[in-house]
Design a protein around this motif. Structure first.
Motif, PDB file in Angstrom:
ATOM      1  N   PRO A 187       0.981  -1.092  -0.303  1.00 52.67           N
ATOM      2  CA  PRO A 187      -0.330   0.130  -0.562  1.00 52.67           C
ATOM      3  C   PRO A 187       1.005   1.214  -0.186  1.00 52.67           C
ATOM      4  N   ASP A 188       0.267   2.654  -0.360  1.00 53.58           N
ATOM      5  CA  ASP A 188       0.686   3.486  -0.696  1.00 53.58           C
ATOM      6  C   ASP A 188       0.137   4.437   0.262  1.00 53.58           C
ATOM      7  N   GLY A 189       0.599   4.336   1.815  1.00 56.15           N
ATOM      8  CA  GLY A 189      -0.432   4.859   3.125  1.00 56.15           C
ATOM      9  C   GLY A 189      -1.507   3.869   2.500  1.00 56.15           C
ATOM     10  N   PHE A 190      -2.432   4.739   3.832  1.00 57.97           N
ATOM     11  CA  PHE A 190      -3.640   4.156   4.748  1.00 57.97           C
ATOM     12  C   PHE A 190      -5.277   4.452   4.618  1.00 57.97           C
ATOM     13  N   LEU A 191      -6.161   4.286   4.429  1.00 56.85           N
ATOM     14  CA  LEU A 191      -7.121   5.445   4.678  1.00 56.85           C
ATOM     15  C   LEU A 191      -7.649   3.977   5.938  1.00 56.85           C
ATOM     16  N   GLY A 192      -7.793   5.347   6.430  1.00 56.45           N
ATOM     17  CA  GLY A 192      -8.197   5.568   8.513  1.00 56.45           C
ATOM     18  C   GLY A 192     -10.038   5.102   8.153  1.00 56.45           C
ATOM     19  N   VAL A 193     -10.458   4.640   9.152  1.00 56.37           N
ATOM     20  CA  VAL A 193     -11.998   4.697   9.633  1.00 56.37           C
ATOM     21  C   VAL A 193     -11.790   4.657  10.825  1.00 56.37           C
ATOM     22  N   ASP A 194     -12.942   5.815  11.183  1.00 55.58           N
ATOM     23  CA  ASP A 194     -13.500   5.721  12.653  1.00 55.58           C
ATOM     24  C   ASP A 194     -14.566   5.545  12.457  1.00 55.58           C
ATOM     25  N   MET A 195     -15.153   4.657  13.292  1.00 56.52           N
ATOM     26  CA  MET A 195     -16.581   4.148  13.228  1.00 56.52           C
ATOM     27  C   MET A 195     -17.580   4.537  14.694  1.00 56.52           C
ATOM     28  N   GLY A 196     -18.317   4.760  14.692  1.00 56.75           N
ATOM     29  CA  GLY A 196     -19.018   5.069  15.816  1.00 56.75           C
ATOM     30  C   GLY A 196     -20.488   5.274  15.537  1.00 56.75           C
ATOM     31  N   ILE A 197     -21.199   5.666  16.971  1.00 57.42           N
ATOM     32  CA  ILE A 197     -22.637   5.694  16.362  1.00 57.42           C
ATOM     33  C   ILE A 197     -23.269   7.067  16.511  1.00 57.42           C
ATOM     34  N   ALA A 198     -22.731   8.049  15.864  1.00 57.59           N
ATOM     35  CA  ALA A 198     -23.274   9.514  15.429  1.00 57.59           C
ATOM     36  C   ALA A 198     -23.157   9.629  13.734  1.00 57.59           C
ATOM     37  N   ASN A 199     -21.964   9.419  13.839  1.00 59.94           N
ATOM     38  CA  ASN A 199     -21.597   8.403  12.052  1.00 59.94           C
ATOM     39  C   ASN A 199     -21.046   7.271  12.406  1.00 59.94           C
ATOM     40  N   ILE A 200     -21.651   6.612  11.532  1.00 60.79           N
ATOM     41  CA  ILE A 200     -21.483   5.052  11.231  1.00 60.79           C
ATOM     42  C   ILE A 200     -20.144   4.329  10.974  1.00 60.79           C
ATOM     43  N   ALA A 201     -19.467   5.332  10.091  1.00 60.27           N
ATOM     44  CA  ALA A 201     -18.017   5.602   9.782  1.00 60.27           C
ATOM     45  C   ALA A 201     -17.610   6.873   9.025  1.00 60.27           C
ATOM     46  N   ASP A 203     -13.668   8.291   7.652  1.00 61.76           N
ATOM     47  CA  ASP A 203     -12.786   8.010   6.502  1.00 61.76           C
ATOM     48  C   ASP A 203     -12.054   8.915   6.911  1.00 61.76           C
ATOM     49  N   SER A 204     -10.205   8.918   6.492  1.00 60.17           N
ATOM     50  CA  SER A 204      -9.668  10.104   6.289  1.00 60.17           C
ATOM     51  C   SER A 204      -8.888  11.045   5.687  1.00 60.17           C
ATOM     52  N   ASP A 205     -10.498  10.756   4.485  1.00 59.32           N
ATOM     53  CA  ASP A 205     -10.050  11.626   3.205  1.00 59.32           C
ATOM     54  C   ASP A 205     -11.387  12.478   3.299  1.00 59.32           C
ATOM     55  N   ASP A 206     -11.798  12.390   4.779  1.00 59.22           N
ATOM     56  CA  ASP A 206     -12.498  14.071   5.209  1.00 59.22           C
ATOM     57  C   ASP A 206     -14.237  12.809   4.810  1.00 59.22           C
ATOM     58  N   THR A 207     -14.473  12.051   4.275  1.00 62.81           N
ATOM     59  CA  THR A 207     -16.271  10.969   3.516  1.00 62.81           C
ATOM     60  C   THR A 207     -17.024  10.747   4.876  1.00 62.81           C
ATOM     61  N   ARG A 208     -18.281  11.332   5.190  1.00 62.23           N
ATOM     62  CA  ARG A 208     -18.725  10.778   6.126  1.00 62.23           C
ATOM     63  C   ARG A 208     -20.089  10.228   5.828  1.00 62.23           C
ATOM     64  N   TYR A 209     -20.009   8.754   6.772  1.00 58.89           N
ATOM     65  CA  TYR A 209     -20.880   7.644   6.529  1.00 58.89           C
ATOM     66  C   TYR A 209     -22.132   8.087   7.444  1.00 58.89           C
ATOM     67  N   ALA A 210     -22.904   8.873   7.239  1.00 53.43           N
ATOM     68  CA  ALA A 210     -23.475   9.996   9.006  1.00 53.43           C
ATOM     69  C   ALA A 210     -24.587   9.072   9.334  1.00 53.43           C
ATOM     70  N   GLY A 211     -24.535   8.131  10.649  1.00 47.78           N
ATOM     71  CA  GLY A 211     -25.754   7.781  11.078  1.00 47.78           C
ATOM     72  C   GLY A 211     -27.247   7.960  11.881  1.00 47.78           C
ATOM     73  N   THR A 212     -27.427   9.470  11.503  1.00 47.94           N
ATOM     74  CA  THR A 212     -28.150  10.015  11.494  1.00 47.94           C
ATOM     75  C   THR A 212     -29.821   9.130  11.549  1.00 47.94           C
ATOM     76  N   ALA A 213     -29.715   9.615   9.680  1.00 50.31           N
ATOM     77  CA  ALA A 213     -31.032   8.376   9.293  1.00 50.31           C
ATOM     78  C   ALA A 213     -30.789   6.579   9.522  1.00 50.31           C
ATOM     79  N   LEU A 214     -30.337   6.321  10.330  1.00 51.24           N
ATOM     80  CA  LEU A 214     -29.842   5.084  10.522  1.00 51.24           C
ATOM     81  C   LEU A 214     -30.369   5.250  11.965  1.00 51.24           C
ATOM     82  N   ASN A 215     -30.267   5.569  12.650  1.00 52.12           N
ATOM     83  CA  ASN A 215     -30.551   5.720  14.287  1.00 52.12           C
ATOM     84  C   ASN A 215     -31.962   6.618  14.077  1.00 52.12           C
ATOM     85  N   GLY A 216     -32.207   7.651  12.983  1.00 51.66           N
ATOM     86  CA  GLY A 216     -33.504   7.432  13.484  1.00 51.66           C
ATOM     87  C   GLY A 216     -34.592   6.356  13.067  1.00 51.66           C
TER      88      GLY A 216
END
Length: 383
Positions: A187-201, A203-216
């Motif tokens: 690999p030429d570097g890594f894409l970091g992924v932070d998993m959570g409740i408010a945001n499902i995921a 990543d380090s490219d500033d892409t947000r996979y929001a969890g608002t809709a799923l939690n609702g």
């Protein structure tokens, strides 16, 4: 690598009756074997055959292969139970629940899955039918169907053991196929992924996979279940049964979509994927009662599993990193302070003054730890 493919069987009423009789016989035999194993204190597969093989073969009209699979299923179940006891998943030592589990034999539902091997099950992909063993003889023309990808995987890859199961009035085969695993690239570097409740995921490219809709969605489903359970009429119970597992399927589809997006982006840019190792988080985290439902419905393990197998299929490197202090450490200067994160969304470094989204900052830290972890394992002697 092994991949499980699900296909739906389309049996005639006579074939369905034979399949049901087979599952009932196999699982009744499995319950008898489990009681025998508990009585004699023998739980290993080959040792247990001496105590149970001939009895269940004759009493439950099982063939030789079916009897051996029943015994192996029981041995695997006790091995899983022992692992859960060791991990503390069955209550504290000495508790009433744990004593009951440790002393009572395992029992099997009539429709629990039954393993089949190549001697008991054969496939005709051109006609889309299977020949399957039952207690009433071999059924040679049971039709099956599935998605185009599932049918292609079955037709083009070696098929291993399959499981026959009955769910929601339908019959399924879960077949294990052997797929070629591509070579993992450097690999030429890594894409970091932070998993959570408010945001499902996030990543380090500033892409947000929001969890608002799923939690609702989860909250709406919970309120609906509560109302139907309180009503307790026949129509309410029918509606509850019809909506069974709907929330689980919806969340699973979202997790698959998120994992596919992350792995595709990592492969496109020649990077690996770095994720948090969140094993045991439910035991470590202490929350107020209103927050516990949210935590325990959070399917982070499923998302992590999707990332793992999709990365393997694409040849994308994946590493798990220590998640401690990733949300408190500045990704720019490395300063760690609990006060760096004043609330759920905000990160404000008290050393260098950088302001960022807390989950994005954590994802950058995870990506950096992924580089270190990959190098420690794959380039241990590099200068």
């Amino acid at each position: 690598m092994k991949l499980v493919v699900q296909v739906k069987l389309l049996p005639t009423p006579e074939q369905e009756a034979a399949l049901e009789a087979t599952l009932r016989a196999c699982n009744a035999a499995a319950s008898d074997v489990a009681a025998t194993a508990r009585g004699v204190g023998c739980y290993r597969n080959y040792d247990l055959r001496r105590h149970a093989y001939h009895g269940i073969k004759d009493d439950h009209r099982l063939g030789a292969q079916a009897a051996q699979h029943v015994i192996k299923k029981v041995a695997d179940s006790y091995r899983t139970l022992a692992a859960n006891l060791t991990a503390g998943n069955c209550g504290k030592p000495g508790s009433k629940r744990r004593r009951k589990i440790e002393t009572n034999p395992i029992t099997f539902r009539w429709d629990a899955a039954q393993p089949y091997d190549a001697r008991m099950l054969s496939w005709r992909h051109d006609a889309r039918i299977v020949s399957i063993w039952t207690v009433d003889g071999r059924l040679k023309t049971v039709a099956f169907t599935g998605s185009a990808d599932q049918l292609k995987a079955l037709a083009t890859h070696p098929i291993g053991e399959s499981d026959l199961l009955h769910r929601d009035g339908m019959w399924f085969l879960h077949a294990t196929v052997e797929m070629d695993e591509p070579q993992v690239y450097e690999p030429d570097g890594f894409l970091g992924v932070d998993m959570g409740i408010a945001n499902i995921a996030y990543d380090s490219d500033d892409t947000r996979y929001a969890g608002t809709a799923l939690n609702g969605y989860r909250r709406r489903q919970q309120r609906l279940r509560q109302r139907l359970q309180q009503k307790a009429t026949k129509s309410a119970k029918r509606l509850l049964a019809r909506r069974r597992r709907k929330e689980t399927r919806h969340a699973g589809n979202i997790n698959h979509s998120i994992a596919k997006s992350i792995v595709t982006e990592a492969a496109r840019t020649g990077r690996g994927v770095a994720v948090e190792k969140l094993t045991g988080i439910r035991d470590r985290v202490r929350l107020r009662k209103p927050q516990r439902v949210t935590l325990h419905s959070w399917s982070f393990h499923q998302l992590a599993a999707c990332l793992v197998y999709k990365a393997r299929r694409a040849g994308v490197p994946l590493v798990e990193v220590d998640p401690r202090y990733t949300s408190q450490t500045c990704a720019r200067c490395g300063h760690r302070d609990k006060r760096n994160r004043p609330d759920q969304e905000t990160f404000n470094c008290r050393s260098c003054g950088v302001v960022a989204h807390a989950d994005h900052n954590a994802a950058l830290n995870i990506a950096a730890r992924g580089v270190v972890g990959w190098g420690a394992v794959n380039r241990p002697h590099a200068a």
